[in-house]
Every structure is written in structure tokens, then in C-alpha cells.
Scaffold this motif. Sequence first.
Motif, PDB file in Angstrom:
ATOM      1  N   ASP A 158     -12.860  20.718 -27.771  1.00 41.26           N
ATOM      2  CA  ASP A 158     -12.408  21.119 -26.446  1.00 41.26           C
ATOM      3  C   ASP A 158     -11.359  22.224 -26.586  1.00 41.26           C
ATOM      4  N   PHE A 159     -11.603  23.354 -25.935  1.00 40.14           N
ATOM      5  CA  PHE A 159     -10.656  24.463 -25.960  1.00 40.14           C
ATOM      6  C   PHE A 159      -9.985  24.674 -24.597  1.00 40.14           C
ATOM      7  N   LYS A 160     -10.031  23.674 -23.731  1.00 36.52           N
ATOM      8  CA  LYS A 160      -9.380  23.803 -22.431  1.00 36.52           C
ATOM      9  C   LYS A 160      -7.881  24.029 -22.615  1.00 36.52           C
ATOM     10  N   THR A 201     -18.521  43.644 -28.767  1.00 34.06           N
ATOM     11  CA  THR A 201     -19.867  43.739 -29.341  1.00 34.06           C
ATOM     12  C   THR A 201     -19.948  42.843 -30.574  1.00 34.06           C
ATOM     13  N   GLY A 202     -21.159  42.613 -31.053  1.00 32.89           N
ATOM     14  CA  GLY A 202     -21.387  41.985 -32.350  1.00 32.89           C
ATOM     15  C   GLY A 202     -20.704  40.647 -32.559  1.00 32.89           C
ATOM     16  N   LEU A 203     -20.106  40.482 -33.740  1.00 32.41           N
ATOM     17  CA  LEU A 203     -19.498  39.216 -34.124  1.00 32.41           C
ATOM     18  C   LEU A 203     -18.355  38.828 -33.192  1.00 32.41           C
ATOM     19  N   GLY A 204     -17.581  39.806 -32.746  1.00 30.22           N
ATOM     20  CA  GLY A 204     -16.459  39.517 -31.861  1.00 30.22           C
ATOM     21  C   GLY A 204     -16.902  38.985 -30.516  1.00 30.22           C
ATOM     22  N   LEU A 205     -17.913  39.609 -29.935  1.00 30.85           N
ATOM     23  CA  LEU A 205     -18.414  39.158 -28.640  1.00 30.85           C
ATOM     24  C   LEU A 205     -19.055  37.776 -28.760  1.00 30.85           C
ATOM     25  N   SER A 206     -19.777  37.537 -29.837  1.00 31.72           N
ATOM     26  CA  SER A 206     -20.378  36.224 -30.049  1.00 31.72           C
ATOM     27  C   SER A 206     -19.312  35.146 -30.121  1.00 31.72           C
ATOM     28  N   ALA A 207     -18.216  35.438 -30.826  1.00 34.62           N
ATOM     29  CA  ALA A 207     -17.110  34.475 -30.911  1.00 34.62           C
ATOM     30  C   ALA A 207     -16.470  34.260 -29.551  1.00 34.62           C
ATOM     31  N   ALA A 208     -16.329  35.334 -28.774  1.00 37.56           N
ATOM     32  CA  ALA A 208     -15.742  35.219 -27.441  1.00 37.56           C
ATOM     33  C   ALA A 208     -16.587  34.314 -26.552  1.00 37.56           C
ATOM     34  N   ILE A 209     -17.894  34.481 -26.630  1.00 41.99           N
ATOM     35  CA  ILE A 209     -18.806  33.641 -25.841  1.00 41.99           C
ATOM     36  C   ILE A 209     -18.676  32.179 -26.254  1.00 41.99           C
ATOM     37  N   ALA A 210     -18.614  31.932 -27.568  1.00 48.78           N
ATOM     38  CA  ALA A 210     -18.491  30.561 -28.069  1.00 48.78           C
ATOM     39  C   ALA A 210     -17.185  29.920 -27.599  1.00 48.78           C
ATOM     40  N   LEU A 211     -16.096  30.674 -27.635  1.00 50.93           N
ATOM     41  CA  LEU A 211     -14.813  30.150 -27.169  1.00 50.93           C
ATOM     42  C   LEU A 211     -14.850  29.861 -25.670  1.00 50.93           C
ATOM     43  N   GLU A 248     -17.442  29.162 -23.842  1.00 51.38           N
ATOM     44  CA  GLU A 248     -18.303  28.012 -23.569  1.00 51.38           C
ATOM     45  C   GLU A 248     -17.612  26.692 -23.885  1.00 51.38           C
ATOM     46  N   LYS A 249     -16.602  26.743 -24.759  1.00 50.83           N
ATOM     47  CA  LYS A 249     -15.833  25.539 -25.091  1.00 50.83           C
ATOM     48  C   LYS A 249     -14.611  25.371 -24.191  1.00 50.83           C
ATOM     49  N   GLY A 250     -14.431  26.289 -23.232  1.00 49.69           N
ATOM     50  CA  GLY A 250     -13.362  26.130 -22.256  1.00 49.69           C
ATOM     51  C   GLY A 250     -12.169  27.033 -22.419  1.00 49.69           C
ATOM     52  N   ALA A 251     -12.178  27.926 -23.426  1.00 53.47           N
ATOM     53  CA  ALA A 251     -11.038  28.817 -23.647  1.00 53.47           C
ATOM     54  C   ALA A 251     -11.051  29.997 -22.691  1.00 53.47           C
ATOM     55  N   ASN A 252      -9.885  30.563 -22.451  1.00 54.42           N
ATOM     56  CA  ASN A 252      -9.765  31.857 -21.793  1.00 54.42           C
ATOM     57  C   ASN A 252      -9.732  32.927 -22.878  1.00 54.42           C
ATOM     58  N   VAL A 253     -10.351  34.066 -22.602  1.00 52.07           N
ATOM     59  CA  VAL A 253     -10.495  35.091 -23.632  1.00 52.07           C
ATOM     60  C   VAL A 253     -10.203  36.475 -23.061  1.00 52.07           C
ATOM     61  N   THR A 295      -2.887  31.300 -27.390  1.00 48.95           N
ATOM     62  CA  THR A 295      -3.045  30.318 -28.459  1.00 48.95           C
ATOM     63  C   THR A 295      -3.300  30.981 -29.806  1.00 48.95           C
ATOM     64  N   GLY A 296      -4.014  32.107 -29.776  1.00 44.92           N
ATOM     65  CA  GLY A 296      -4.328  32.745 -31.044  1.00 44.92           C
ATOM     66  C   GLY A 296      -5.040  34.062 -30.882  1.00 44.92           C
ATOM     67  N   MET A 297      -5.309  34.695 -32.028  1.00 46.36           N
ATOM     68  CA  MET A 297      -5.984  35.988 -32.072  1.00 46.36           C
ATOM     69  C   MET A 297      -7.030  35.992 -33.180  1.00 46.36           C
ATOM     70  N   PHE A 298      -8.160  36.621 -32.909  1.00 45.85           N
ATOM     71  CA  PHE A 298      -9.197  36.870 -33.909  1.00 45.85           C
ATOM     72  C   PHE A 298      -9.328  38.378 -34.034  1.00 45.85           C
ATOM     73  N   HIS A 299      -9.004  38.911 -35.220  1.00 50.80           N
ATOM     74  CA  HIS A 299      -9.107  40.352 -35.435  1.00 50.80           C
ATOM     75  C   HIS A 299     -10.430  40.661 -36.124  1.00 50.80           C
TER      76      HIS A 299
END
Length: 274
Positions: free
Chosen positions: A15-17, A28-38, A40-45, A94-98
Motif C-alpha cells: 500500500d502506497f497511500k 517515458t520508458g522505465l520512469g513512466l512505467s514506475a510512475a504508473i506502478a506507484l 496504481e498502488k496509491g501513491a501521488n507522483v 516520500t522519495g525520489m527515483f532518478h
Amino acid sequence: MHYQDVNCLNLKTMDFKNTSYIIMGGTTGLGLSAAIALKEKGANVLVVGRNLESCKKAEAILGPINISLSGDATDPETAKTAIQMAHDKFGTITGMFHVAGGSGRKWGDGALDKITLEGWNKTMELNLTSMMLSNQAMVNYFLEHHKEGAILNMGSVLGYSPSPKYFVTHAYAAAKSAIIGFSKSIASYYAEHNIRVNVIAPSLFITPMAKRAAENEDILSFLKTKQPLDGGRPGASEDINSAVLMFLHPDSKFITGQVLAVDGGWALSEGQYQ
């Protein structure tokens, strides 16, 4: 010996609420895929990308709660602006993905005997300087607000597992290797503040940057023995999502300074040429 209150991560029920993340290179690419996954788990991005059109497309995919910023990750103001926007919009971060980075081939990256100074400098700027700037801005935010948090950096297997025939970009390899050293160093320094820093190191994935390799039949044939998992295919963007979710989740509070290869077996396999 008995331990109580141990939280075990379950990716399916994770749960990422009430969490919020910035993804540098997230349109795009790996970053956008990760954003979608986050998401879908309830995170704001908040996603950052260089291209305004890709930012608009990302916003359309991620929905109205989430936001984008068009900016160059090598500009010191881009990460600072992203952090201020995310804080104003979500209340906390909460965090950053570079993820931001790229190939320096078109500027002259390649084998050392042919590499140009422009190729070297541009590749370092794209991959290492941009990451330093975003990590610095994120750490400063955590310290200023007395918050713990997570930083996840994008490395590459080429930073420690070279493949000399088809993937000869020595500046890129140096930059990705430096990302590991830098991330471990800051993970150690800021551990007392509960600021966690980790690295994901993918192999060849189908991304806009990998277009050259993904359309080369000789390279695709080589991959069947170099990254042999799941039929010997290039990675798909979604293949890194489980690792991203694990590292970024607040319950991963005892994990820092780690490098995780998501490489289909690349680093373990010799690879065969025709």
C-alpha cells in the motif's frame, strides 16, 4: 530470540497511500512505467521530463491527481522546482527515483581511443551530474523538513559488467559505475537521518535510448545467451517495477546502500557470438 512488529513486504498487497514521489526522467520508458506502478498502488507522483509533449502524455496517463514538469535534469533549478511543486501539491515527499540519463554516442562517446572530450563531458553531465543535482536537492529537502525518505538511482550493468563487442561506450560505463560509488557514499553519510539511497542496475531494456540495440538482429541474437532469463529477451519497462516498489516503500526502512541488478542474467552469463 523473539522479534515483534516485523513488517514483511508483500508486493501484491503493498500500500502506497499517503505517499508521494518524484521521478526524474519519468515521462517515458522505465520512469513512466514506475510512475504508473506507484500510482496504481496509491501513491501521488510528479514526473519530470525534458519534452513538453511527453509530459502532457504522462499526465494524461497518470490522471488529474498527479503532475508533470518539463525541465532538463542537468539544470540545477529543475530538481528544486520539482520538489517545491510536489511539496505544494502533495504536502510532503516520500522519495525520489532518478532515471534521467542517456547515451553520449552522438557527442562522441565510444571506445577510449576514439572518445571525444565533448562525448565524455556530455555523458557525465547527462548521467552523473544530473543525478548528483537531484539527489542533493532531495537530501536538502529531507534535512530541512526533518524527514526520513528514500532515493533510488538508476545505474546499469555496464557500470561493472562490460560487454565489449556491442556495448562500447566507456564514458557511459564510467558514469554508471560512479553512480554506484556516489550512492553508497551518501547512503552511508545520511543513514543516521534515515535517508536511504539504493541503486537499480538494469541490462538491455526496450527504451527510447536502446533503439540502436533493440533493432539490431545480431545484438538480439547475442542477448539470448547474455541475458537468458525468460527466453533471452530484452527487458520490458515493467520488469523493474517490483524492484522500484520494494526500494521506495517506507517499510523498506532497513535497506540502504544496495545495488540490485535487474538484468535477465546478464552479469552471470558469458554471451555467445554467431
